[in-house]
Design an enzyme around this catalytic site. Structure first.
Site, PDB file in Angstrom:
ATOM      1  N   ASP A  44      -0.033   2.989  12.064  1.00  0.00           N
ATOM      2  CA  ASP A  44      -1.057   3.835  11.449  1.00  0.00           C
ATOM      3  C   ASP A  44      -2.425   3.256  11.793  1.00  0.00           C
ATOM      4  OD1 ASP A  44      -2.778   5.292   9.851  1.00  0.00           O
ATOM      5  OD2 ASP A  44      -1.588   5.101   8.032  1.00  0.00           O
TER       6      ASP A  44
ATOM      7  N   GLY B 170       0.821  -1.208   0.000  1.00  0.00           N
ATOM      8  CA  GLY B 170       0.000   0.000   0.000  1.00  0.00           C
ATOM      9  C   GLY B 170       0.852   1.255   0.000  1.00  0.00           C
TER      10      GLY B 170
ATOM     11  N   ASP C  67       0.320   4.222   0.980  1.00  0.00           N
ATOM     12  CA  ASP C  67       0.319   4.995   2.220  1.00  0.00           C
ATOM     13  C   ASP C  67       1.301   4.406   3.230  1.00  0.00           C
ATOM     14  OD1 ASP C  67      -1.303   2.739   2.375  1.00  0.00           O
ATOM     15  OD2 ASP C  67      -2.831   3.695   3.616  1.00  0.00           O
ATOM     16  N   ARG C  68       1.376   3.078   3.298  1.00  0.00           N
ATOM     17  CA  ARG C  68       2.354   2.436   4.181  1.00  0.00           C
ATOM     18  C   ARG C  68       3.770   2.761   3.745  1.00  0.00           C
ATOM     19  NH1 ARG C  68       1.075  -3.729   3.992  1.00  0.00           N
ATOM     20  NH2 ARG C  68       2.832  -3.807   5.458  1.00  0.00           N
TER      21      ARG C  68
END
Length: 271
Positions: free
Chosen positions: A139, A111, A113-114
Site C-alpha cells: 500500500d 493499523g 487499514d493494513r
C-alpha cells in the site's frame, strides 16, 4: 439494501456505497477532510444520502482520535439517522474457508487499514487458483506499508516507511536550503528525466527512486524468502511504483484501489 463504507485518512475521506448482498460499488465520493468542518462534511454526506435512500449500515476505517470519531459519528447520525461502526484490527478474521491471524501481541495496535487490506487479500485468494499460497499487500499512500501472509493465513509481519509525498514534505520542511532552492526554481521534472536539474526536481525524482528501490528489494525478498506469487497493490502511488520496478517472473500483482473497502465489507459480513 446497501451499506456505506468509509476510509478516512489523514487528509481525505473516501466513501463507497455497496450492495449488502455482495461487494458491488453502487456509488462513490471522496473529499478533503478540511479539519472535519461540520458544514463541509454534512454537505458531502447529504449528497450520498439523497442518491441512496436504502442505507442500512455505515462502516468506517479510520485511525483518527476519539474526538474526531465522535464528530464523524454525529455527522452520520444527523444525515443517515444511523450510528456508524468503526472497525478495528482483530486477533482473528474467520472466513468461510480460511482464517487470518494477526501477528501483533496487541492486535488493535495494527493499523486498521493494513488489517482490512489483508482481509480483502485473503478473500481474493480464496476465490482464486492461489488459495493455498502465501500473499502480500503493498500500500503506497501517505505511508508505504508492506504486509506478508503465509499459506496458512498467518500474518508474519510487515514494514511501514514514509510515502513519497511524506518524504518530500520532510525534506522541504526540515532542510531550509533545499526549500529555499526549490522556491528559486520551481520547474517540476518531466517524465523523461532521471536526474533533477533544480532542487524541486532533485527531491521529486530522488524520493521516487527511494520508494522504487525499497519496493524492488521487497519484491525480490518476497519471492526468494517466502515464495510469494501474488501481490495485492493499493494506494495512490502503488500502481505507478510497480510500473518502475523489475518484476520477478514468479510474481503476479493486481492493482486493487478499493482493497480497504473490500476488507470493510467482508469483516462486517463475517462478524
Amino acid at each position: 439494501m446497501s451499506w456505506v463504507l468509509m476510509d478516512i485518512g489523514n487528509s481525505r475521506c473516501k466513501l463507497v456505497i455497496t450492495s449488502e448482498d455482495r461487494y458491488q460499488v453502487l456509488g462513490k465520493r471522496d473529499w478533503d477532510n478540511q479539519e472535519f468542518a461540520e458544514t463541509h462534511w454534512l454537505q458531502n454526506l447529504s449528497l450520498m444520502e439523497q442518491r441512496h435512500t436504502d442505507i442500512q449500515a455505515i462502516l468506517i476505517a479510520s485511525v483518527a482520535s476519539d474526538e474526531i470519531k465522535d464528530k464523524i459519528k454525529t455527522f452520520c447520525q444527523e444525515v443517515f439517522s444511523i450510528t456508524p461502526e468503526f472497525l478495528v484490527s482483530r486477533d482473528l478474521y474467520a472466513s468461510a474457508k480460511k482464517d487470518l491471524t494477526n501477528s501483533y501481541d496487541k492486535p488493535k495496535a495494527l493499523g486498521v487499514d493494513r488489517w482490512l487490506a489483508m482481509v480483502a487479500g485473503l478473500e481474493r485468494q480464496i476465490g482464486s487458483d492461489t488459495a493455498n499460497q502465501p500473499f502480500a499487500v503493498f500500500d503506497a499512500g501517505t505511508a508505504i506499508t508492506l504486509d506478508m501472509v503465509d499459506k496458512e493465513g498467518r500474518h508474519l509481519g510487515g514494514h511501514i516507511v514514509p510515502g513519497i509525498h511524506l518524504m518530500q514534505k520532510s525534506l522541504f520542511g526540515d532542510t531550509g536550503k533545499i526549500a529555499y532552492g526549490a522556491k528559486l526554481d520551481f520547474e517540476p521534472a518531466d517524465s523523461s528525466q532521471w536526474l533533477g536539474q533544480n532542487s524541486l526536481q532533485a527531491v521529486e525524482l530522488g524520493t521516487y527512486q527511494a520508494a522504487a528501490g525499497y519496493l524492488q528489494v521487497c519484491l525480490e525478498q518476497l519471492v526468494a524468502k517466502y515464495q510469494v506469487k501474488k501481490l495485492y497493490v493499493c494506494g495512490g502511488d502503488g500502481a505507478g511504483l510497480m510500473a518502475k520496478v523489475a518484476l520477478p517472473e514468479e510474481l503476479d500483482w493486481q492493482d486493487c484501489p478499493e482493497l480497504v473497502f473490500e476488507g470493510l465489507y467482508y469483516q462486517h459480513l463475517n462478524g
